[in-house]
Scaffold this motif. Structure first.
Motif, PDB file in Angstrom:
ATOM      1  N   VAL A 330      21.241  47.256  47.972  1.00 21.15           N
ATOM      2  CA  VAL A 330      21.994  47.741  46.811  1.00 21.15           C
ATOM      3  C   VAL A 330      23.457  47.398  47.042  1.00 21.15           C
ATOM      4  N   THR A 331      24.015  46.518  46.204  1.00 20.02           N
ATOM      5  CA  THR A 331      25.442  46.214  46.300  1.00 20.02           C
ATOM      6  C   THR A 331      26.206  47.197  45.421  1.00 20.02           C
ATOM      7  N   VAL A 332      27.348  47.647  45.916  1.00 22.68           N
ATOM      8  CA  VAL A 332      28.138  48.665  45.229  1.00 22.68           C
ATOM      9  C   VAL A 332      29.547  48.119  45.002  1.00 22.68           C
ATOM     10  N   ALA A 333      29.921  47.941  43.732  1.00 21.69           N
ATOM     11  CA  ALA A 333      31.271  47.501  43.378  1.00 21.69           C
ATOM     12  C   ALA A 333      32.111  48.714  43.014  1.00 21.69           C
ATOM     13  N   LEU A 334      33.357  48.745  43.489  1.00 27.16           N
ATOM     14  CA  LEU A 334      34.280  49.856  43.265  1.00 27.16           C
ATOM     15  C   LEU A 334      35.214  49.504  42.117  1.00 27.16           C
ATOM     16  N   HIS A 335      35.495  50.464  41.260  1.00 22.18           N
ATOM     17  CA  HIS A 335      36.301  50.194  40.061  1.00 22.18           C
ATOM     18  C   HIS A 335      37.773  50.482  40.307  1.00 22.18           C
ATOM     19  N   ARG A 336      38.609  49.675  39.663  1.00 24.36           N
ATOM     20  CA  ARG A 336      40.056  49.744  39.914  1.00 24.36           C
ATOM     21  C   ARG A 336      40.678  51.044  39.417  1.00 24.36           C
ATOM     22  N   GLU A 337      40.064  51.713  38.449  1.00 24.73           N
ATOM     23  CA  GLU A 337      40.666  52.946  37.923  1.00 24.73           C
ATOM     24  C   GLU A 337      40.397  54.157  38.813  1.00 24.73           C
ATOM     25  N   GLN A 338      39.623  53.990  39.866  1.00 27.23           N
ATOM     26  CA  GLN A 338      39.161  55.116  40.676  1.00 27.23           C
ATOM     27  C   GLN A 338      39.807  55.120  42.056  1.00 27.23           C
ATOM     28  N   THR A 381      45.698  47.224  45.049  1.00 23.24           N
ATOM     29  CA  THR A 381      46.863  47.936  44.537  1.00 23.24           C
ATOM     30  C   THR A 381      47.190  47.409  43.152  1.00 23.24           C
ATOM     31  N   VAL A 382      47.089  48.250  42.150  1.00 21.81           N
ATOM     32  CA  VAL A 382      47.454  47.851  40.789  1.00 21.81           C
ATOM     33  C   VAL A 382      48.975  47.885  40.688  1.00 21.81           C
ATOM     34  N   ARG A 383      49.580  46.722  40.475  1.00 20.53           N
ATOM     35  CA  ARG A 383      51.038  46.602  40.402  1.00 20.53           C
ATOM     36  C   ARG A 383      51.580  46.865  39.006  1.00 20.53           C
ATOM     37  N   HIS A 384      50.794  46.506  38.011  1.00 22.12           N
ATOM     38  CA  HIS A 384      51.316  46.604  36.641  1.00 22.12           C
ATOM     39  C   HIS A 384      50.142  46.660  35.682  1.00 22.12           C
ATOM     40  N   ARG A 385      50.292  47.437  34.654  1.00 14.12           N
ATOM     41  CA  ARG A 385      49.279  47.536  33.599  1.00 14.12           C
ATOM     42  C   ARG A 385      49.989  47.548  32.256  1.00 14.12           C
ATOM     43  N   ASP A 386      49.496  46.746  31.332  1.00 12.37           N
ATOM     44  CA  ASP A 386      50.138  46.676  30.025  1.00 12.37           C
ATOM     45  C   ASP A 386      49.121  46.178  29.008  1.00 12.37           C
ATOM     46  N   THR A 387      49.568  46.090  27.766  1.00  7.40           N
ATOM     47  CA  THR A 387      48.707  45.607  26.693  1.00  7.40           C
ATOM     48  C   THR A 387      49.428  44.522  25.926  1.00  7.40           C
ATOM     49  N   SER A 388      48.729  43.427  25.696  1.00  3.62           N
ATOM     50  CA  SER A 388      49.245  42.333  24.884  1.00  3.62           C
ATOM     51  C   SER A 388      48.554  42.363  23.533  1.00  3.62           C
ATOM     52  N   SER A 391      46.041  39.300  23.966  1.00  2.00           N
ATOM     53  CA  SER A 391      45.069  39.296  25.072  1.00  2.00           C
ATOM     54  C   SER A 391      44.492  40.665  25.368  1.00  2.00           C
ATOM     55  N   GLY A 392      45.011  41.708  24.746  1.00  4.41           N
ATOM     56  CA  GLY A 392      44.510  43.050  25.000  1.00  4.41           C
ATOM     57  C   GLY A 392      45.076  43.637  26.284  1.00  4.41           C
ATOM     58  N   GLU A 393      44.404  44.675  26.793  1.00  4.42           N
ATOM     59  CA  GLU A 393      44.871  45.352  28.004  1.00  4.42           C
ATOM     60  C   GLU A 393      44.644  44.466  29.220  1.00  4.42           C
ATOM     61  N   TYR A 394      45.631  44.443  30.109  1.00  2.93           N
ATOM     62  CA  TYR A 394      45.511  43.633  31.322  1.00  2.93           C
ATOM     63  C   TYR A 394      46.150  44.368  32.488  1.00  2.93           C
ATOM     64  N   VAL A 395      45.791  43.942  33.703  1.00  2.00           N
ATOM     65  CA  VAL A 395      46.390  44.508  34.909  1.00  2.00           C
ATOM     66  C   VAL A 395      46.811  43.380  35.839  1.00  2.00           C
ATOM     67  N   ILE A 396      47.847  43.653  36.629  1.00  2.00           N
ATOM     68  CA  ILE A 396      48.239  42.805  37.746  1.00  2.00           C
ATOM     69  C   ILE A 396      47.911  43.600  39.001  1.00  2.00           C
ATOM     70  N   GLU A 397      47.104  43.026  39.882  1.00  2.00           N
ATOM     71  CA  GLU A 397      46.711  43.754  41.081  1.00  2.00           C
ATOM     72  C   GLU A 397      46.786  42.862  42.308  1.00  2.00           C
ATOM     73  N   LEU A 413      41.230  43.117  30.848  1.00  2.00           N
ATOM     74  CA  LEU A 413      40.211  44.165  30.963  1.00  2.00           C
ATOM     75  C   LEU A 413      39.092  44.039  29.939  1.00  2.00           C
ATOM     76  N   ARG A 414      39.267  43.214  28.938  1.00  2.00           N
ATOM     77  CA  ARG A 414      38.151  42.959  28.013  1.00  2.00           C
ATOM     78  C   ARG A 414      37.052  42.160  28.716  1.00  2.00           C
ATOM     79  N   ASN A 415      37.410  41.516  29.823  1.00  2.00           N
ATOM     80  CA  ASN A 415      36.445  40.750  30.621  1.00  2.00           C
ATOM     81  C   ASN A 415      36.794  40.972  32.089  1.00  2.00           C
TER      82      ASN A 415
END
Length: 686
Positions: A330-338, A381-388, A391-397, A413-415
Motif C-alpha cells: 500500500v503506497t501512501v501519498a501525503l497531502h500538502r495541506e496537512q 515547504t509551501v512558499r507561496h499560494r495564490d490564485t490566477s 490558471s486557477g489556484e497554485y502553490v510554490i513549494e 491545484l486543478r491538476n
C-alpha cells in the motif's frame, strides 16, 4: 424452499410474511446487524426504564437479547404477521413476562399519543421503501407520522438500515423538516465473514417540538471508528458521506479476495476539515512467491515526491512493489495541506485503517512494516499560494529530493499531481518563521531548504530534449556563439528560456505567456529576469504567432511550444488543441526560417487524438522527428519546413557532441548527467 417475494411490493404484505414465517419455522431471521454489533449504539439511546416499541419485529432475536442483557424490559413488539406474533408469544411468554407481542399494523397503531420513549425499527423501513412510487412514499409518510405520534418529545426513533440513498434521504428529509435532530451511526462490522458486504447504519431521530419558522437543521454522522459526531450542513452531504463509507466497504470486500493485479486507490480524509489527508494505492504482485514475511507492507511516499514516475504512475508503483518484494504493497501519498508528526505519527494514525486493506491469509499478529525512502517522510515547504484568473489556484513549494538536493516547484491545484515547473535549489534558506543564522555560527540544518536557483540544471527531461533539438538547425554547427532567434511559447517557471539565454550567448529569446501571474511567479520564485536578449510578451500565443506570420515571416531559427491546456476534459494536456490545428501550424511554419526547427512538447493520452495531431503536423512540415520521454507521457516533436534538413543518426550524434563541447565552458556549471547525444539517440523520423 422459495422464501423470496415475487415483487418488492410484497415486502409490505401481511400474507407474504405469514407464508414466509410458516415456511421458515422457528429459526430466527435477522435482516442484518447482529446484536453484538448493534449493542454499542443501542446502549447510547435506550435506557433501562424506557418504554420501547419495536415495529415490524418478525422473529428477530433483537428484542429478546435486549431484554436478557438488562438493557430494557418494557418492550412492545408489533407485526402484521399473525403467524410470527403467535410464534414469538410462545417463545417469550414464560422467559420474558414484561415483554409483549401484538398483532398490529404500524401504519395504524392503537397506542395513545406520546406513549413510548423509543421506537426501534430493524429493516422495516428498508422493506417498505422498495421504490419511489407515489403509493410507496405515501405509505412511508403514514408510517413516519404514526411513529412521530406515539413518541414522546425527547424520544428517539432508531432505524437500523442498509442506507440506500433514497431510503436515507427520505427519512432524513422528513424528520429534519419536522425539527428533529438527525444523527447517523455506522455500525462497527464483525471481523468475521458477514452476510452483507455493505455496512449497517442506525438512523437516530430525536423528537423535538417543531419551532415555527425556519429553524436550522441539525444533521450529524458518527463513523464507526469514533464516538464524536461530525456535523454536516445539508441532507445531500449526509447522503454523500454515507455513500463514501459504503464504497469503502465494497473496496475492502474486493481486497479481501485473492489478488487480481488491478490497482485500487482511495483517499482518507481529515476528520475535522473533510479534506484528503492520505491517498492510498493498493498494489498486488500475485506472481511473487509467498513467504513468511512478504505478505503486506505500507510504503510512505516522501512529501513532494508523489509526482515522480515510480510513485505517481500505475506502472511505477507496480515496479516499486516488485522490487520491495511484497505481495501486497500500500503506497501512501501525503497531502500538502496537512501536517504530519513524522513516520511514527503516521504509523500510529494509519495502522488500524490499513489493516482493513490487508490481503487474505495474512498470518495472525503479523507485524506489518511501514517503510519509506531513507526512512523519513521527506520535507515539503509551501512558499507561496495564490490564485490566477487564468490558471486557477497554485502553490510554490520546496521539496527535498534524493540526498541533500532540494527543488522548487510550481503546482496548479486543478491538476495537483502534475509538476508544472521545477528548478533545483542551491544556497541554504531558513524555513518560514525561522531567523537567519549568523554567518559564523551553526551550520545550516540539513532539513532547511535552500533558496537560490541553479539555472544550469534542467529538471525536466522534456526540456533537455527540446534544447538538444537545436542540433537540427541548419548551418555547419549550431554553436553557442552563433546568432540565434528563439521564440518560446509558455513561460512557466522560466527554466527553458533561461537555459537557452545563459548557454547560447548570442541567442535572442522572445517568450510569450498568456498569464501575467506566471511572469510574476517566474520572476519572484524562479530567478527569471529580462534583458536586451530576453523579452516576455504577455499575450495569447495564438494571436502573437498569427501577427508574426502576417508582419514578420521567416524571423525565428527555433520556435518552441511548451504550453499547457486549461481544459482537463480533452485527452491532450499539452498543448491546447487550437495550437495544433492546420491553419495555425501553417502560420508557425511561415514564422520559421527555411532551415529552422519547430519544437513541440506533446502530452496526449488519447491515442486517436494523438494520431490525428501527428497526421496534421506531417501535412504542414515535410520533415518530422519524434523523441519519446522515458517514464513520462511527453513526446517531443521536432518539425522542419524543408525535407533537405534531414540528418542521419551519425551526423546528429556528431553535432550533439560538438554543441555540448562548446556549451561546457571552463568555470561554467554543467549538469554531468545531461548528455545531448543521449537525448537524440532515441529520436526517430515519422
Amino acid at each position: 424452499m422459495d422464501l423470496l417475494p415475487r415483487s418488492p411490493g410484497e415486502f409490505g404484505s401481511a400474507r407474504y410474511w405469514d407464508r414466509f414465517f410458516r415456511q421458515r419455522g422457528q429459526r430466527p431471521f435477522e435482516w442484518y446487524g447482529a446484536f453484538p454489533e448493534l449493542c454499542p449504539v443501542l446502549h447510547k439511546y435506550v435506557r433501562p426504564r424506557d418504554k420501547v416499541l419495536v415495529v415490524g419485529c418478525g422473529n428477530s432475536e433483537l428484542s429478546e437479547q435486549m431484554y436478557d442483557v438488562g438493557m430494557c424490559e418494557d418492550i412492545v413488539n408489533i407485526d402484521v404477521s399473525d403467524a410470527v406474533i403467535r410464534q414469538m408469544q410462545e417463545r417469550s411468554r414464560s422467559k420474558r413476562p414484561k415483554m409483549s407481542y401484538l398483532l398490529m399494523d404500524m401504519l395504524q397503531m392503537d397506542f395513545p399519543d406520546a406513549h413510548f420513549q423509543v421506537v426501534l425499527d430493524k429493516g422495516t423501513l428498508d422493506a417498505i421503501l422498495t421504490d419511489e412510487e407515489e403509493a410507496t412514499l405515501a405509505k412511508v409518510d403514514k408510517m413516519f407520522a404514526e411513529i412521530s405520534r406515539v413518541l414522546q418529545v425527547g424520544g428517539r426513533y432508531l432505524c437500523v438500515s442498509l442506507a440506500q440513498a433514497h431510503v436515507l434521504k427520505k427519512a432524513v428529509e422528513y424528520f429534519s423538516q419536522e425539527g428533529w435532530v438527525v444523527r447517523v451511526h455506522q455500525v462497527a462490522g464483525s471481523r468475521d465473514k458477514q452476510q452483507f458486504v455493505l455496512p449497517v447504519f442506525v438512523y437516530v431521530m430525536t423528537k423535538f417540538r417543531k419551532i415555527p419558522g425556519s429553524a436550522p437543521q441539525i444533521l450529524e454522522i458518527c463513523p464507526e471508528e469514533q464516538d464524536k459526531p461530525m456535523r454536516v450542513e445539508t441532507v445531500e452531504r449526509l447522503v454523500a458521506a454515507v455513500k463514501d463509507r459504503q464504497h469503502y466497504a465494497l473496496l475492502c470486500s474486493q481486497l479481501s479476495k485473492p489478488p487480481c493485479g488491478e490497482q485500487v486507490s482511495l483517499d482518507l480524509c481529515d476528520k475535522e476539515s473533510g479534506r484528503p489527508r492520505y491517498t492510498l494505492h493498493v498494489v498486488d504482485s500475485p506472481s511473487l512467491k509467498p513467504s513468511r514475511d512478504n505478505h503486506f507492507a505500507i510504503f510512505i511516499i516522501p512529501q513532494g515526491r508523489e509526482t515522480e514516475w515510480l510513485f505517481g504512475t500505475e506502472e511505477g508503483r507496480r515496479q516499486l512493489a516488485t522490487s520491495a518484494g511484497f505481495r501486497r504493497l500500500v503506497t501512501v501519498a501525503l497531502h500538502r495541506e496537512q501536517h504530519y508528526e513524522g513516520m511514527a505519527g503516521i504509523q500510529a494514525e494509519l495502522s488500524g485503517k490499513v489493516m482493513e486493506l490487508a490481503p487474505p491469509g495474512l498470518p495472525a499478529r503479523q507485524q506489518v512494516p511501514f517503510v519509506s525512502v531513507g526512512g523519513d517522510i521527506g520535507v515539503r515547504t509551501v512558499r507561496h499560494r495564490d490564485t490566477s484568473t487564468l490558471s486557477g489556484e497554485y502553490v510554490i513549494e520546496d521539496v527535498k529530493g534524493d540526498g541533500t538536493c532540494y527543488f522548487r516547484r510550481l503546482i496548479f491545484l486543478r491538476n495537483r499531481n502534475v509538476v508544472q515547473s521545477e528548478a533545483r535549489l542551491l544556497a541554504p534558506m531558513p524555513l518560514p518563521g525561522q531567523k537567519k543564522r549568523r554567518k559564523d555560527k551553526k551550520k545550516p540544518s540539513p532539513t532547511e531548504p535552500p533558496a537560490a536557483i541553479d539555472k544550469s540544471y534542467l529538471c525536466c527531461e522534456h526540456h533537455k530534449a527540446m534544447v538538444a533539438g537545436l542540433c537540427l538547425l541548419g548551418g555547419p554547427n549550431p554553436l553557442p556563439g552563433t546568432l540565434l532567434a528563439v521564440l518560446v511559447v509558455g513561460l512557466g517557471g522560466g527554466s527553458l528560456p533561461v537555459f537557452i539565454h545563459d548557454y547560447f550567448s548570442q541567442a535572442h529569446v522572445a517568450v510569450v505567456e498568456i498569464d501575467p501571474s506566471m511572469l510574476e511567479v517566474a520572476t519572484r520564485w524562479f530567478g527569471f529576469s529580462q534583458d536586451d536578449r530576453m523579452q516576455v510578451h504577455v499575450s495569447d500565443g495564438l494571436d502573437y504567432v498569427a501577427k508574426l506570420a502576417a508582419e514578420a515571416p521567416a524571423q525565428y531559427d527555433a520556435i518552441m511550444f511548451d504550453v499547457d491546456s486549461k481544459d482537463l476534459t480533452v485527452g491532450m494536456s499539452c498543448p491546447p488543441p487550437a495550437f495544433v490545428e492546420k491553419p495555425f501550424l501553417q502560420k508557425v511554419k511561415t514564422t520559421l526560417k527555411p532551415e529552422g526547427v519547430f519544437v513541440l512538447n506533446l502530452v496526449c493520452r488519447d491515442a486517436r487524438l494523438k494520431e490525428s495531431v501527428l497526421a496534421t503536423l506531417r501535412e504542414v512540415f515535410p520533415l518530422l522527428y519524434a523523441r519519446r520521454i522515458e517514464e513520462e507521457v511527453n513526446e517531443i516533436l521536432f518539425c522542419q519546413p524543408s525535407p533537405e534538413g534531414r540528418r542521419d543518426p551519425t551526423e546528429l550524434e556528431a553535432r550533439a557532441r560538438a554543441l555540448e563541447g562548446a556549451l561546457r565552458q571552463p568555470g561554467r556549471p554543467w549538469d554531468s548527467s545531461y548528455v545531448l547525444a543521449d537525448m537524440l539517440q532515441a529520436i526517430k523520423i515519422l
